[in-house]
Design a protein around this motif. Sequence first.
Motif, PDB file in Angstrom:
ATOM      1  N   LEU A  95     -45.194 -77.871  -5.884  1.00  0.00           N
ATOM      2  CA  LEU A  95     -46.363 -78.273  -5.097  1.00  0.00           C
ATOM      3  C   LEU A  95     -47.505 -77.284  -5.271  1.00  0.00           C
ATOM      4  O   LEU A  95     -48.664 -77.679  -5.449  1.00  0.00           O
ATOM      5  N   MET A  96     -47.209 -75.991  -5.219  1.00  0.00           N
ATOM      6  CA  MET A  96     -48.268 -74.994  -5.368  1.00  0.00           C
ATOM      7  C   MET A  96     -48.912 -75.078  -6.755  1.00  0.00           C
ATOM      8  O   MET A  96     -50.125 -74.948  -6.900  1.00  0.00           O
ATOM      9  N   VAL A  97     -48.099 -75.321  -7.788  1.00  0.00           N
ATOM     10  CA  VAL A  97     -48.647 -75.501  -9.137  1.00  0.00           C
ATOM     11  C   VAL A  97     -49.534 -76.737  -9.181  1.00  0.00           C
ATOM     12  O   VAL A  97     -50.632 -76.725  -9.756  1.00  0.00           O
ATOM     13  N   GLY A  98     -49.079 -77.818  -8.557  1.00  0.00           N
ATOM     14  CA  GLY A  98     -49.865 -79.042  -8.540  1.00  0.00           C
ATOM     15  C   GLY A  98     -51.182 -78.884  -7.815  1.00  0.00           C
ATOM     16  O   GLY A  98     -52.206 -79.449  -8.219  1.00  0.00           O
ATOM     17  N   LEU A  99     -51.193 -78.102  -6.740  1.00  0.00           N
ATOM     18  CA  LEU A  99     -52.419 -77.912  -5.968  1.00  0.00           C
ATOM     19  C   LEU A  99     -53.492 -77.175  -6.761  1.00  0.00           C
ATOM     20  O   LEU A  99     -54.685 -77.339  -6.493  1.00  0.00           O
ATOM     21  N   THR A 100     -53.088 -76.366  -7.733  1.00  0.00           N
ATOM     22  CA  THR A 100     -54.078 -75.653  -8.542  1.00  0.00           C
ATOM     23  C   THR A 100     -54.760 -76.570  -9.554  1.00  0.00           C
ATOM     24  O   THR A 100     -55.790 -76.208 -10.121  1.00  0.00           O
ATOM     25  N   ARG A 101     -54.213 -77.773  -9.788  1.00  0.00           N
ATOM     26  CA  ARG A 101     -54.741 -78.677 -10.811  1.00  0.00           C
ATOM     27  C   ARG A 101     -55.177 -80.025 -10.249  1.00  0.00           C
ATOM     28  O   ARG A 101     -55.591 -80.893 -11.012  1.00  0.00           O
TER      29      ARG A 101
END
Length: 357
Positions: A95-101
């Motif tokens: 989720l944190m990776v997805g939020l950056t993109r």
Amino acid sequence: MALSQSVAWPGAPMALASAALFGASTPLAKLLVGHVDPWLLAGLLYLGSGIGLGIVHLGRRFLRIDPPEAPLRRGDLPWLAAVVLAGGVVGPVLLMVGLTRTPASSAALLLNLEGLATMGIAWLAFHENVDRRLLLGALAILAGALLLSWQGGPEGVGWGALAVAGACLAWGIDNNLTRRLSSADPVQIAMTKGLVAGSVNLVLALSRGAALPSVGVTAATAVVGFFGYGLSLVLFVLGLRHLGTARTGAYFSMAPFIGAILALMLFDEPLTWRLMAAAVLMGVGLYLHLVEHHEHKHAHEEMVHEHVHVHDEHHQHDHAPSTSPGEPHSHVHRHAPLVHRHPHYPDLHHRHSHPET
């Protein structure tokens, strides 16, 4: 019929409150991503939930408030370990990776996929009953999520959207495994998950060279984690206990709507036609879940288990002299075979087969 008199009480309000807390945490986490490494942020969020619930747990002991909940037992530990791995390590990192993109409002609505993953696994792997209305609602939610995540052109669905979808799958697995623990103390479950998952993510992030943020950012992250992950999970476990996995996942699908509304206010993101169309589709899907009515003649097999209860129709049993006379209370008890008909959800006592479906 008033909600308090419905078979959905008290599970539905608990699941919706859980959804509200988690949905609000997504855009708030987006605010923190720019200040904290995504992996480290996941660890701090879970540590915030674990430490906060640890304070609650110790506070109950200090104040001599004896909760009627059943404690976790040794046989629960393998399930708890799997829950921590899927929902406490894999899910939040993706989720944190997805939020950056991904824009915060889009990421918030994409989290509807968690409900679909939860229901699909409950239906296919654990054979929980899902009727036609629930399936149609799931398809509407999926259509909205696909519309939202499709970026057009040769790239199709973006990597950020895929990362958020992967987080939803991990949480779908987590939710179904947590159902096996839902008879135990939800504060103890969420506290353990937060402390272990938070520590693992924190160590991994620091080993990759991530730097700890300022005290203010750390404190803000802990507060978001306590409410959006810790207290939300406590309420979710209670929802599982009363509604079963698929229905709780359906109610939890409200979370992305709350997150999307908050994201629009926090980030001044444009209200696009895709966002509105996806919201309509997801709203229709959620409505179809909420209006379900499930009633048929069913049999309860003999069962021995432990959980908090009152002496209703399903709990007519003898008590040892040492059992607390007050209600609700928790102890190991036996259920005699019973055949009857009434509206119900697949809660702790209604996990029977449905040959006609």
